[in-house]
Design an enzyme around this catalytic site. Structure first.
Site, PDB file in Angstrom:
ATOM      1  N   GLU A   1      36.671  -7.864   4.642  1.00 18.65           N
ATOM      2  CA  GLU A   1      36.039  -6.909   5.539  1.00 18.65           C
ATOM      3  C   GLU A   1      36.158  -5.560   4.441  1.00 18.65           C
ATOM      4  O   GLU A   1      36.779  -5.354   3.806  1.00 18.65           O
ATOM      5  CB  GLU A   1      37.293  -6.598   6.759  1.00 18.65           C
ATOM      6  CG  GLU A   1      36.851  -5.188   7.641  1.00 18.65           C
ATOM      7  CD  GLU A   1      38.044  -5.149   8.665  1.00 18.65           C
ATOM      8  OE1 GLU A   1      37.849  -4.226   9.330  1.00 18.65           O
ATOM      9  OE2 GLU A   1      38.799  -6.189   8.733  1.00 18.65           O
TER      10      GLU A   1
ATOM     11  N   ASP B   1      35.808  -1.554   5.110  1.00 18.66           N
ATOM     12  CA  ASP B   1      35.820  -0.438   6.272  1.00 18.66           C
ATOM     13  C   ASP B   1      35.559   0.916   5.579  1.00 18.66           C
ATOM     14  O   ASP B   1      36.039   1.332   4.608  1.00 18.66           O
ATOM     15  CB  ASP B   1      37.265  -0.349   6.556  1.00 18.66           C
ATOM     16  CG  ASP B   1      37.776  -1.503   7.579  1.00 18.66           C
ATOM     17  OD1 ASP B   1      36.717  -2.317   8.095  1.00 18.66           O
ATOM     18  OD2 ASP B   1      38.876  -1.873   7.773  1.00 18.66           O
TER      19      ASP B   1
ATOM     20  N   GLU C   1      35.929   4.226   7.784  1.00 17.06           N
ATOM     21  CA  GLU C   1      36.682   4.859   9.196  1.00 17.06           C
ATOM     22  C   GLU C   1      36.691   6.376   9.126  1.00 17.06           C
ATOM     23  O   GLU C   1      37.110   7.055   8.039  1.00 17.06           O
ATOM     24  CB  GLU C   1      37.913   4.522   9.601  1.00 17.06           C
ATOM     25  CG  GLU C   1      37.991   3.057   9.889  1.00 17.06           C
ATOM     26  CD  GLU C   1      39.372   2.267  10.174  1.00 17.06           C
ATOM     27  OE1 GLU C   1      39.500   1.624  11.182  1.00 17.06           O
ATOM     28  OE2 GLU C   1      40.171   2.666   9.372  1.00 17.06           O
TER      29      GLU C   1
END
Length: 303
Positions: free
Chosen positions: A120, A122, A124
């Site tokens: 993953e 990310d 954010e």
């Protein structure tokens, strides 16, 4: 009068906004241009949750996607295709005004891989109270292991207009860029004794808007003010450029380890250094208190 259901409330507020009024106008005057647009959110992504909290609309010469969050739930989408090594670019405009407790995301994730093995990448965007800056929180997982957080302050207001956020993923690097400026370069150090690197799981681009007021703003001390809901974040122009190997190499995974091909692409070392000096808030590789018992992760010392 009874409060309208959640999805109706999102639609009512969105369509009454100035942005939606302009978008409604462009449905008619820019339809032809939309057909010719090089990147269509409607064609390239699918809403995977919160369908009643998401809206495609015309934005100038192309289309865009609005995600909505209220007390009931948020919404999210993913790219229709998955890729093994690519560059992902998308334009985003974040939740305006008091966005405390909200999280707007852009991330890469594989399909149907057990959590303990998944990769993953990310991005954010952690909301804040009115007048306070957003925090961009980044993390990278490989074979289920994350904990590689770096955080940045953006050098502009990400709610006033669209800005471009990018993830470049090839066998040697994962590079995160903001408006073309590199802010993070996570390198594949596995051959030198470092941890696993995402090399075998095809991933899709995802985006979402959700509530995380247990941790997102000032460590969870500031909660979401639901009197400000519904909240909206906007996405447009998802562009995916599959990885291209050097001439004579069949695909990127076959690029020889000694090849400088990927080291010569997408990276302005001076710009990276400058951005990190001016905008880096937190780097797990510098958190000696966190790792006082185990020592810094091996990739931190290798790099």
């Amino acid at each position: 009068m009874a409060m309208p259901c959640s999805g109706e409330r999102c639609r009512r507020v969105w369509w009454s906004s100035a942005a939606a009024a302009v978008a409604f106008f462009f449905v008619f005057v820019a339809a032809a241009a939309a057909v010719a647009a090089t990147a269509s959110m409607y064609d390239d992504v699918e809403v995977v949750w919160g369908g009643d909290h998401s809206f495609f609309f015309m934005d100038g010469d192309g289309d865009a996607l609005a995600l909505c969050l209220d007390e009931t739930h948020g919404s999210g989408f993913r790219s229709r295709d998955a890729y093994l090594y690519a560059r992902f670019d998308v334009d985003m405009m974040l939740v305006a005004n008091n966005s405390a407790g909200t999280v707007t995301t852009l991330y890469l994730m594989p399909d149907d891989v057990p959590w303990e093995y998944h990769d993953e990448v990310d991005l954010e965007f952690l909301g804040n109270v009115t007048g306070e800056p957003y925090t961009l929180h980044t993390n990278i997982f490989a074979n289920g292991v994350g904990g590689r957080e770096q955080q940045f302050r953006l050098w502009f207001d990400p709610t006033a207009d669209f800005h471009t956020y990018s993830i470049v993923w090839n066998p040697k690097h994962i590079i995160i860029l903001v408006d073309g400026v590199p802010i993070r370069d996570y390198r594949n150090t596995a051959a030198r004794g470092g941890p696993a690197f995402p090399t075998w799981q095809k991933m899709r681009a995802h985006g979402s808007l959700w509530n995380a007021d247990d941790w997102a703003t000032q460590g969870g001390r500031v909660k979401t003010d639901w009197s400000e809901a519904p909240f909206f974040a906007y996405y447009r122009g998802l562009r995916v450029t599959p990885c291209a190997p050097s001439p004579g190499v069949a695909w990127c995974g076959d690029e020889p380890p000694e090849s400088p091909w990927f080291d010569q692409q997408e990276m302005d070392a001076a710009a990276l250094s400058k951005a990190r000096q001016e905008h880096l808030l937190y780097d797990y590789c510098e958190d000696t208190k966190r790792f006082k018992d185990t020592g810094l992760p091996v990739e931190c010392t290798i790099n």
